[in-house]
Write a protein that holds these residues in place. Sequence first.
Motif, PDB file in Angstrom:
ATOM      1  N   UNK A   1      -7.770  81.021  60.722  1.00 41.30           N
ATOM      2  CA  UNK A   1      -9.231  81.538  60.888  1.00 41.30           C
ATOM      3  C   UNK A   1      -9.268  81.926  62.230  1.00 41.30           C
ATOM      4  N   UNK A   2      -8.979  81.459  63.406  1.00 42.26           N
ATOM      5  CA  UNK A   2      -9.141  81.761  64.834  1.00 42.26           C
ATOM      6  C   UNK A   2      -8.414  82.908  64.866  1.00 42.26           C
ATOM      7  N   UNK A   3      -7.120  83.447  64.383  1.00 39.61           N
ATOM      8  CA  UNK A   3      -6.574  84.316  64.580  1.00 39.61           C
ATOM      9  C   UNK A   3      -7.159  85.549  64.101  1.00 39.61           C
ATOM     10  N   UNK A   4      -7.562  85.423  62.814  1.00 41.02           N
ATOM     11  CA  UNK A   4      -8.299  86.590  62.031  1.00 41.02           C
ATOM     12  C   UNK A   4      -9.556  87.004  62.667  1.00 41.02           C
ATOM     13  N   UNK A   5     -10.390  85.892  63.236  1.00 42.61           N
ATOM     14  CA  UNK A   5     -11.568  86.131  64.036  1.00 42.61           C
ATOM     15  C   UNK A   5     -11.072  87.100  65.319  1.00 42.61           C
ATOM     16  N   UNK A   6     -10.000  86.482  65.806  1.00 44.97           N
ATOM     17  CA  UNK A   6      -9.541  87.289  67.115  1.00 44.97           C
ATOM     18  C   UNK A   6      -9.278  88.718  66.977  1.00 44.97           C
ATOM     19  N   UNK A   7      -8.469  88.786  66.073  1.00 46.52           N
ATOM     20  CA  UNK A   7      -8.010  90.170  65.585  1.00 46.52           C
ATOM     21  C   UNK A   7      -9.036  91.112  65.068  1.00 46.52           C
ATOM     22  N   UNK A   8     -10.225  90.500  64.760  1.00 49.56           N
ATOM     23  CA  UNK A   8     -11.505  91.267  64.236  1.00 49.56           C
ATOM     24  C   UNK A   8     -10.909  91.677  62.727  1.00 49.56           C
ATOM     25  N   UNK A   9     -10.162  90.748  61.976  1.00 50.08           N
ATOM     26  CA  UNK A   9      -9.881  91.038  60.534  1.00 50.08           C
ATOM     27  C   UNK A   9     -11.023  90.532  59.703  1.00 50.08           C
ATOM     28  N   UNK A  10     -11.710  89.514  60.403  1.00 46.35           N
ATOM     29  CA  UNK A  10     -12.983  88.926  59.602  1.00 46.35           C
ATOM     30  C   UNK A  10     -14.172  89.110  60.674  1.00 46.35           C
ATOM     31  N   UNK A  11     -15.366  89.103  60.124  1.00 45.02           N
ATOM     32  CA  UNK A  11     -16.282  89.157  61.105  1.00 45.02           C
ATOM     33  C   UNK A  11     -16.847  87.796  61.546  1.00 45.02           C
ATOM     34  N   UNK A  12     -16.890  86.875  60.659  1.00 47.31           N
ATOM     35  CA  UNK A  12     -17.228  85.355  60.914  1.00 47.31           C
ATOM     36  C   UNK A  12     -16.529  84.598  59.883  1.00 47.31           C
ATOM     37  N   UNK A  13     -16.288  83.287  60.327  1.00 44.35           N
ATOM     38  CA  UNK A  13     -15.858  82.457  59.265  1.00 44.35           C
ATOM     39  C   UNK A  13     -16.662  82.129  58.168  1.00 44.35           C
ATOM     40  N   UNK A  14     -16.042  81.929  56.924  1.00 43.65           N
ATOM     41  CA  UNK A  14     -16.640  81.486  55.886  1.00 43.65           C
ATOM     42  C   UNK A  14     -17.065  80.188  55.464  1.00 43.65           C
ATOM     43  N   UNK A  15     -18.085  79.710  56.041  1.00 42.23           N
ATOM     44  CA  UNK A  15     -18.421  78.325  56.171  1.00 42.23           C
ATOM     45  C   UNK A  15     -19.090  77.780  54.864  1.00 42.23           C
ATOM     46  N   UNK A  16     -19.442  76.640  54.765  1.00 45.05           N
ATOM     47  CA  UNK A  16     -19.966  76.150  53.555  1.00 45.05           C
ATOM     48  C   UNK A  16     -21.535  76.762  53.403  1.00 45.05           C
ATOM     49  N   UNK A  17     -21.904  76.904  54.684  1.00 50.11           N
ATOM     50  CA  UNK A  17     -23.499  77.355  54.738  1.00 50.11           C
ATOM     51  C   UNK A  17     -23.696  78.837  54.261  1.00 50.11           C
ATOM     52  N   UNK A  18     -22.381  79.651  54.600  1.00 49.77           N
ATOM     53  CA  UNK A  18     -22.481  81.033  54.574  1.00 49.77           C
ATOM     54  C   UNK A  18     -22.087  81.566  53.110  1.00 49.77           C
ATOM     55  N   UNK A  19     -21.456  80.389  52.096  1.00 49.44           N
ATOM     56  CA  UNK A  19     -21.058  80.983  50.929  1.00 49.44           C
ATOM     57  C   UNK A  19     -22.263  81.538  50.206  1.00 49.44           C
TER      58      UNK A  19
END
Length: 282
Positions: free
Chosen positions: A37-55
């Motif tokens: 997850x950290x790497x995907x965020x760092x490489x801008x593959x994702x905008x943010x982590x999909x947390x329980x609150x964001x589902x």
Amino acid sequence: MTIGIVGLGLIGGSLARAVKANTPHTILGTDLQRPVVYRAKLLEVIDEELTEERVPSCDILILALYPRDTVAWVEQHAAAIQKGAVVVDCAGVKAAVCEPCWEIAEKNGFTFIGGHPMEGVARLGFENSRRDLFVGASMILVPHRDISIETMKKLKDVFDAIGFTRYEIASPEKHDRIIALTSQLAHVVSSAYVKSPTAAEHRGFSAGSFRDMTRVAYLNERMWAELFMLNRENLHNEIEGLIDRLRAYDDALERGDEEELMWLLREGREAKTALDQAKDSL
């Protein structure tokens, strides 16, 4: 539109990369392995982590998980999924996934669609994901009979942007019956083939045929064992049929019947030619 991706391995990571590169949508992603997850965020593959609150913010959720994990995730998050959202899985079997997930979706006001992207590489994990993995690939969709055209169109627009160019619509039963031959049996045969003691001596004696036959023996045994067991009746039938066909070749060799062997080989060549001609006519 916000798209959530659960599981950022080879398939989920490649989907995230492709959606991010080719659409304006917001991409949220999660994985059991926190460094991914950290790497995907760092490489801008994702905008943010999909947390329980964001589902609840996701308009589309793509589940790139093992089959049993897919059903468990849908069960655990059903109440949080946005009403009217579309949830699509990427598992390699459909009856064991779609039937329970359709029921859960109906009770909770979202749409569940079975999906199976027909592409992959031998090496697994986020580090091997790439944004062009699905360019020109086929996507099998297994929708519930009550799905709307608008929902299918919304999902197809995303998959078009990812690079899919062919779509097959199937029932769970048809999907699992055919995939037992086109994917699962190939992995069984490759796994068994490479165990020959003679394989250790192949260096200098092998070319494309050996590489082709052994490529998919490099697999994730936990995932494939689960897929095989969830589709065991169809796969058992394909293995039994292959054994019967192989026995005909072996019998011809044992009898020294060269004419019979030529006939069997010609029959196989003609079957392959017919398949290729049918594909080219589509």
